[in-house]
Enzyme design. Sequence first.
Site, PDB file in Angstrom:
ATOM      1  CG  ASP A   1      -0.840   1.206  -4.311  1.00 18.65           C
ATOM      2  OD1 ASP A   1      -1.173   1.570  -3.189  1.00 18.65           O
ATOM      3  OD2 ASP A   1      -1.621   0.929  -4.998  1.00 18.65           O
TER       4      ASP A   1
ATOM      5  NE  ARG B   1      -5.336  10.258  16.471  1.00 18.34           N
ATOM      6  CZ  ARG B   1      -5.731   9.353  15.365  1.00 18.34           C
ATOM      7  NH1 ARG B   1      -6.461   8.268  15.990  1.00 18.34           N
ATOM      8  NH2 ARG B   1      -5.597   9.292  14.312  1.00 18.34           N
TER       9      ARG B   1
ATOM     10  N   GLY C   1       0.727  -1.148   0.095  1.00 14.46           N
ATOM     11  CA  GLY C   1       0.039  -0.099  -0.156  1.00 14.46           C
ATOM     12  C   GLY C   1       0.749   1.418  -0.060  1.00 14.46           C
ATOM     13  CB  SER C   2       2.500   3.159  -2.360  1.00 17.02           C
ATOM     14  OG  SER C   2       3.184   1.964  -2.444  1.00 17.02           O
ATOM     15  N   GLY C   3      -0.150   4.552  -0.302  1.00 17.25           N
ATOM     16  CA  GLY C   3      -1.146   5.732  -0.317  1.00 17.25           C
ATOM     17  C   GLY C   3      -0.505   6.676   0.720  1.00 17.25           C
ATOM     18  CG  MET C   4      -2.945   9.853   1.942  1.00 18.76           C
ATOM     19  SD  MET C   4      -1.979  10.680   0.888  1.00 18.76           S
ATOM     20  CE  MET C   4      -1.513  12.096   1.935  1.00 18.76           C
TER      21      MET C   4
ATOM     22  CG  ASN D   1      -9.981  -2.088   3.711  1.00 24.54           C
ATOM     23  OD1 ASN D   1      -9.619  -2.019   2.347  1.00 24.54           O
ATOM     24  ND2 ASN D   1      -9.920  -1.137   4.604  1.00 24.54           N
TER      25      ASN D   1
ATOM     26  CG  ASN E   1      -8.822   1.157  10.383  1.00 25.51           C
ATOM     27  OD1 ASN E   1      -8.655   0.487  11.593  1.00 25.51           O
ATOM     28  ND2 ASN E   1      -8.623   2.498  10.366  1.00 25.51           N
TER      29      ASN E   1
ATOM     30  CG  HIS F   1      -7.930   1.356  15.955  1.00 21.80           C
ATOM     31  ND1 HIS F   1      -7.609   2.728  16.691  1.00 21.80           N
ATOM     32  CD2 HIS F   1      -8.174   1.901  14.547  1.00 21.80           C
ATOM     33  CE1 HIS F   1      -7.138   3.416  15.677  1.00 21.80           C
ATOM     34  NE2 HIS F   1      -7.636   3.060  14.751  1.00 21.80           N
TER      35      HIS F   1
HETATM   36  P1  A3D Z   1      -5.052   5.274   1.187  1.00 15.37           P
HETATM   37  O1  A3D Z   1      -3.980   6.621   0.974  1.00 15.37           O
HETATM   38  O2  A3D Z   1      -6.076   5.066   0.489  1.00 15.37           O
HETATM   39  O3  A3D Z   1      -3.838   4.160   0.690  1.00 15.37           O
HETATM   40  C1  A3D Z   1      -4.090   2.854   0.363  1.00 15.37           C
HETATM   41  C2  A3D Z   1      -3.435   2.284  -0.764  1.00 15.37           C
HETATM   42  O4  A3D Z   1      -3.843   0.864  -0.868  1.00 15.37           O
HETATM   43  C3  A3D Z   1      -3.910   2.808  -2.223  1.00 15.37           C
HETATM   44  O5  A3D Z   1      -2.875   3.364  -2.776  1.00 15.37           O
HETATM   45  C4  A3D Z   1      -4.381   1.610  -3.120  1.00 15.37           C
HETATM   46  O6  A3D Z   1      -4.081   1.937  -4.301  1.00 15.37           O
HETATM   47  C5  A3D Z   1      -3.880   0.429  -2.245  1.00 15.37           C
HETATM   48  N1  A3D Z   1      -4.519  -0.627  -2.510  1.00 15.37           N
HETATM   49  C6  A3D Z   1      -5.690  -0.904  -2.735  1.00 15.37           C
HETATM   50  N2  A3D Z   1      -6.057  -2.292  -2.816  1.00 15.37           N
HETATM   51  C7  A3D Z   1      -4.761  -2.773  -2.672  1.00 15.37           C
HETATM   52  C8  A3D Z   1      -4.290  -3.975  -3.063  1.00 15.37           C
HETATM   53  N3  A3D Z   1      -5.175  -5.117  -3.097  1.00 15.37           N
HETATM   54  N4  A3D Z   1      -2.865  -4.304  -2.956  1.00 15.37           N
HETATM   55  C9  A3D Z   1      -2.054  -3.456  -2.676  1.00 15.37           C
HETATM   56  N5  A3D Z   1      -2.277  -1.979  -2.541  1.00 15.37           N
HETATM   57  C10 A3D Z   1      -3.731  -1.746  -2.750  1.00 15.37           C
HETATM   58  O7  A3D Z   1      -5.067   5.120   2.513  1.00 15.37           O
HETATM   59  P2  A3D Z   1      -4.026   5.459   3.897  1.00 15.37           P
HETATM   60  O8  A3D Z   1      -2.761   5.289   3.551  1.00 15.37           O
HETATM   61  O9  A3D Z   1      -4.561   6.489   4.340  1.00 15.37           O
HETATM   62  O10 A3D Z   1      -4.644   4.380   4.932  1.00 15.37           O
HETATM   63  C11 A3D Z   1      -4.507   2.832   4.718  1.00 15.37           C
HETATM   64  C12 A3D Z   1      -5.387   2.186   5.634  1.00 15.37           C
HETATM   65  O11 A3D Z   1      -4.903   2.376   7.051  1.00 15.37           O
HETATM   66  C13 A3D Z   1      -6.844   2.278   5.687  1.00 15.37           C
HETATM   67  O12 A3D Z   1      -7.605   1.269   5.579  1.00 15.37           O
HETATM   68  C14 A3D Z   1      -7.127   3.007   6.865  1.00 15.37           C
HETATM   69  O13 A3D Z   1      -8.454   3.249   7.472  1.00 15.37           O
HETATM   70  C15 A3D Z   1      -6.024   2.678   7.818  1.00 15.37           C
HETATM   71  N6  A3D Z   1      -5.738   3.266   8.895  1.00 15.37           N
HETATM   72  C16 A3D Z   1      -5.750   2.880  10.155  1.00 15.37           C
HETATM   73  C17 A3D Z   1      -5.088   3.473  11.262  1.00 15.37           C
HETATM   74  C18 A3D Z   1      -4.991   2.861  12.491  1.00 15.37           C
HETATM   75  O14 A3D Z   1      -4.676   3.313  13.315  1.00 15.37           O
HETATM   76  C19 A3D Z   1      -5.129   1.289  12.567  1.00 15.37           C
HETATM   77  C20 A3D Z   1      -4.880   4.870  11.242  1.00 15.37           C
HETATM   78  C21 A3D Z   1      -5.119   5.445   9.910  1.00 15.37           C
HETATM   79  C22 A3D Z   1      -5.587   4.569   8.977  1.00 15.37           C
END
Ligand code: A3D
Length: 320
Positions: free
Chosen positions: A34, A152, A10-13, A96, A121, A176
């Site tokens: 990703d 936090r 996962g290479s998002g935020m 997810n 999540n 969580h």
């Molecule tokens: P985001 O910036 O959307 O990045 C997610 C990335 O996952 C995107 O670049 C997608 O292309 C990629 N993706 C989707 N499907 C696949 C796949 N099958 N294989 C590989 N990559 C894929 O999200 P984010 O980085 O902001 O957040 C990621 C996750 O963390 C989300 O589920 C959030 O809800 C979760 N999160 C959890 C916490 C905790 O404290 C547990 C806090 C903040 C976010």
Amino acid sequence: MARKKIALIGSGMIGGTLAHIAAREELGDVVLFDIAEGLPQGKALDLAESTPVYNASVSLKGANDYADIKGADVCIVTAGVARKPGMSRDDLLGINLKVMKAVGEGLKANCPDAFVICITNPLDAMVWALQQFSGFKTNKVVGMAGVLDSSRFAYFLSEKTGVSVADIHAWTLAGHGDDMVPMVRHSTVGGLPLPELVKQGWMTQADLDGIVDRTRKGGGEIVALLKTGSAYYAPAESAISMAKAYLNDQKRVLPVAAWCQGEYGLDGMYVGVPAVLGAGGAEKVVEFDLNDAERAMFAKSVTSVQGLIAACKEIDGSLA
Ligand code: A3D
């Protein structure tokens, strides 16, 4: 000794932020993975082009093929979908869960000895699903949530008391979600448990109750402000602290989603508890003594997590 290999699934935020911190701290060579084409490559190249500025001797690579994460020492999983305003973490379950299946299979085939930190999540159910799909030992798969929630909590306590975050130890346990359990009696400011701070007039009981409530809803507060996604700086820092505890065998006691078998009266499930993190992964769960009220809050949160796990089993029949 060869450099460590850090795979970010996962290479998002959060994934991009993890890569940035891992590179700056020279934790190892980084592979950003990703399904989106170009995204991991673009972020990896941008970050790689920054390494001469701060002299980081690490490589960064973007990938759409699981073969590129072969032999990774640590995998941090953020693949999937994040919340938008109005969504609960649980709304992400169906989509997810499918992502965890693909990721679990990719990890199993390419880095069976890795230490895996799940962030996707709804966290406690997704870390469970990821362990099931990968078949990795439970001590080598953990979830990140408690470090963030506790951070936090500590920040809000620091803001209220004016005491440095360095002298605050705050703990949140259980799932969580908004029913997480901030541990008021076990958290300390300058060594003083929080009820003692109220007694000494550092804050009122209403202030403390407000901080507990804000901690529980901390993720939603950021989602409402950002409007386009959820928190990423603090989640990434939190997961990096866990990765470092493993890579450097630090034996840190951190609140993580760890496998509990007997501890806290649980019969084989992931939930947020303090655990010793070292070269063996989650080496030992630390058991706080809970009073009746704390035990009731913990049980309520555990029931929510069990509900999510039951929903996973209904969606995917291969999850026994
Ligand atoms: P985001 O910036 O959307 O990045 C997610 C990335 O996952 C995107 O670049 C997608 O292309 C990629 N993706 C989707 N499907 C696949 C796949 N099958 N294989 C590989 N990559 C894929 O999200 P984010 O980085 O902001 O957040 C990621 C996750 O963390 C989300 O589920 C959030 O809800 C979760 N999160 C959890 C916490 C905790 O404290 C547990 C806090 C903040 C976010």
